[in-house]
Structure formats: structure tokens, C-alpha cells
Design an enzyme around this catalytic site. Structure first.
Site: not given
Ligand SMILES: Nc1ncnc2c1ncn2[C@@H]1O[C@H](COP(=O)(O)OP(=O)(O)OP(=O)(O)O)[C@@H](O)[C@H]1O
Ligand SMILES: C[C@@H](N)C(=O)O
Ligand SMILES: [Mg+2]
Ligand SMILES: [Mg+2]
Length: 326
Positions: A18, A161, A234, A273, A275, A288, A290, A294
Site C-alpha cells: 500500500e 486496499s 483507485y 473506519r 467496514d 473489517e 482500518n 485511506g
Molecule cells: N466476506 C465478504 N463478503 C462479501 N464481500 C467481501 C467479503 N470480504 C471482502 N469482501 C469484498 O472485498 C473487499 C476488500 O475486503 P477487505 O475490506 O476485507 O480488505 P482490505 O484489503 O482490508 O480493504 P481496505 O482496507 O482497503 O478496506 C471488500 O470491500 C468487499 O467488497
Molecule cells: C488504505 C485502505 N486500507 C483503506 O482502508 O482505505
Molecule cells: Mg475494507
Molecule cells: Mg482493510
């Protein structure tokens, strides 16, 4: 009497996938910190882990942290391992340097999707069912497959990301998806897909210790992509955000309450944040969190606060004031 100026070190870049995302977050923040208020020291951490303090040649972490002792506060605008995971926060704390955001333990837990989910579930917050594959494990038992069903999401435990995240629609694709996630982290989660809407909520700690909660933001993925992957995040036009999300009450209030509970359960400070994914009947599960989301002007966290009447500059001022008040 004139207010004294704040000396702030903005840390960005970092040793992970990232790196570029963090540089983009920092571009926005460095341009927006009010020069009448702040003396800004940019600190770029290269992909190799060298720290370039104020544009000087890169040095190791310990020399760099010593050089930061003169600042009032550091802003670790770092995403992912070696930055959002508590390692940098621990080094700053060792040196007695205050910083924006959570301390090392909450950062480490928030970075690790297995630990986050365990702690949230323990605090009564619903999360998506998953199986953790450690070290060499790369497949699921028949019983695990039956329990999760298809599709599943396969993801590195400690990343962001969407780097290394895949959606798997057939079990014959599982091995490739695990290999892609494992290229990022030896610990991999195989997670039940939650089929519904995707909504984020921001939590912001105020200088008096109170917590503000943002309006929810709904993510709509554009261009036929099947989830919010790196491209959708992005590339211009990759996703459409609706804020405030059209959820109605009591669901909106429920998400805000869950976001605060998650912040407290993980022991966060400053910002978070959260999610969410909405399952059957719009039932929320936390996907999850963060601890350093971002931070470009177009990123979810600043967009949510803008909708609440807190512009980008004021958001940064609040984060800094809260860090200084601790
Ligand atoms: N269990 C799930 N069911 C449905 N969609 C999912 C699931 N897990 C992940 N996703 C999809 O994949 C994307 C990325 O997953 P996640 O947020 O867990 O990863 P990340 O790499 O921590 O992303 P970021 O930190 O950028 O939010 C989610 O925003 C969602 O669109
Ligand atoms: C930067 C990315 N992990 C986000 O949460 O937006
Ligand atoms: Mg996420
Ligand atoms: Mg994340």
C-alpha cells in the site's frame, strides 16, 4: 496572544503493497495542513524501509525516530504492515513522541483480520464466518467447505486496499486464491461471502475524549467488477459512494452504535473506519476495520466527515488536537 505553531511530522510511504496508496493519502494531507498553524516535516519511508526525514537521505528507523524528537506530534499516515500495524506507533511511543491515531496494541489487532474478528465476536459484534489457513495449509476439509458455502472471499490476514483478496466461485479456484493471498501474508482467511450491501462508518475521537460518529457511506462498485477490489478503489470512476447511505433508521443508528462498540472493543484512539457488510434482511456484520484509513480527499473517511459538515482541513485539525490532548 498568538497560538503557538504545531510542529508535525507526516509519515508516509512504507514497506508494503500500500506504499503508493499512502503516498496519495499524504499528498492530500500535506497540501491541506494550514501553513499558518503547522510547521510540517514530511517523512517518506521507502519500500526498503529507509526513512527520508524532510527530504534528507534515507536513514534507519532508530536514527529517524531520534530526529523526530523535536516535533510536537507525528501523523503515521501509513497503511498496511510496517505502519498501520503498531510497529511505527511503538517506536514513536518509545521515543516519547505523541502521534495521531491508535497505539501499537490496537493497531496490531486492527491490522490482523483474525484477531479483529475474535475480539469483536467476543464483544457481541457479528462478523463473517471464516477459516484461518496457517503456514503451509492451503485447502479446506469437506466439512469446512459445506459450512462456508460458495462463493468465499480469500484474503491475507494482515493487508489492505484489497491487495491479495480474491472472490472464489468454485472450489477448483481455491488453491490459486490462497497462493495469491499467501504472497502477501502467510496467514490467510477463507471467509463466507456476505451477499448484500457494503457500508462504511467513521469514528472520530474529539479532543475532550468524546466520540463522533459519521453518517454511513455506501459503496457501489462500477464497471462490472464483482467486488471492491484494488482497481475499483483507485481507478477513477471505479466506485460510487453514496453518503449518507439511504439506510433509514433504525439501521443507521444500529451501524453507528456498532461502530462505536468496535472502536471501544479494539481499544482504538483517534480514528477508525469500520467496514460493514449487510447480509440477509440487511443484518449487519463487521467485515473489517482500518485504524488508518485511506486519506485522499476522495477516500471514504474524509468523504463521510465532509457529509457531516467537517471539511478535510478541520478533520486534520481535530486529529492533531486530539493527539496533542492525550
Ligand atoms: N466476506 C465478504 N463478503 C462479501 N464481500 C467481501 C467479503 N470480504 C471482502 N469482501 C469484498 O472485498 C473487499 C476488500 O475486503 P477487505 O475490506 O476485507 O480488505 P482490505 O484489503 O482490508 O480493504 P481496505 O482496507 O482497503 O478496506 C471488500 O470491500 C468487499 O467488497
Ligand atoms: C488504505 C485502505 N486500507 C483503506 O482502508 O482505505
Ligand atoms: Mg475494507
Ligand atoms: Mg482493510
Amino acid at each position: 496572544m498568538a497560538e503557538s505553531r504545531v510542529r508535525i511530522a507526516v509519515l508516509f510511504g512504507g514497506r508494503n503493497g500500500e506504499h503508493e496508496v499512502s503516498c496519495r493519502s499524504a499528498e492530500g494531507v500535506l497540501a491541506a495542513l494550514d501553513p499558518a498553524r503547522y510547521d510540517v516535516l514530511p517523512v517518506r519511508i521507502t519500500r526498503a524501509g529507509r526513512w527520508e526525514v524532510g527530504g534528507a537521505a534515507g536513514v534507519g528507523v532508530f536514527a529517524a525516530v531520534r530526529a523526530l524528537r523535536a516535533v510536537d506530534v507525528a501523523f503515521p499516515l501509513l497503511h498496511g504492515p510496517f505502519g498501520e500495524d503498531g510497529t511505527v506507533q511503538a517506536a514513536l511511543r518509545h521515543a516519547g513522541i505523541r502521534h495521531v491515531g491508535s497505539d501499537a496494541p490496537a493497531c496490531a489487532i486492527g491490522m490482523d483480520k483474525e484477531c479483529t474478528k475474535k475480539l469483536l465476536a467476543d464483544n457481541g459484534i457479528a462478523v463473517a464466518e471464516s477459516v484461518v489457513l496457517r503456514s503451509a495449509a492451503c485447502s479446506l476439509s469437506h466439512r469446512e467447505r459445506e459450512a462456508l458455502g460458495l462463493p468465499v472471499f480469500v484474503k491475507p490476514a494482515r493487508a489492505g486496499s484489497s491487495v491479495g483478496v480474491s472472490r472464489v466461485d468454485g472450489w477448483d479456484r481455491l488453491g490459486a486464491a490462497v497462493a495469491a493471498a499467501r504472497a502477501v501474508d502467510p496467514k490467510v482467511l477463507v471467509e463466507r461471502a456476505v451477499p448484500g450491501r457494503e457500508v462504511d462508518v467513521g469514528v472520530l475521537e474529539l479532543p475532550d475524549g468524546g466520540l463522533a460518529v459519521s453518517p454511513p457511506l455506501e459503496i457501489g462498485v462500477a464497471g462490472g467488477r464483482d467486488f471492491f477490489d484494488f482497481e475499483a478503489k483507485y481507478r477513477a470512476g471505479g466506485a460510487v459512494f453514496t453518503v449518507p447511505a439511504a439506510l433509514g433508521e433504525p439501521l443507521g443508528a444500529r451501524l453507528r452504535a456498532l461502530a462505536v462498540r468496535a472502536f471501544r472493543a479494539l481499544g482504538c484512539r483517534g480514528l477508525l473506519r469500520v467496514d460493514f457488510l449487510l447480509g440477509d434482511g440487511d443484518e449487519p456484520v463487521v467485515n473489517e476495520v482500518n485504524t488508518m484509513p485511506g486519506f485522499t480527499h476522495a477516500s471514504q473517511f474524509p468523504r463521510m466527515w465532509q457529509a457531516a459538515g467537517i471539511g478535510y482541513g478541520r478533520l486534520l485539525d481535530t486529529l492533531v488536537e486530539t493527539a496533542l490532548s492525550r
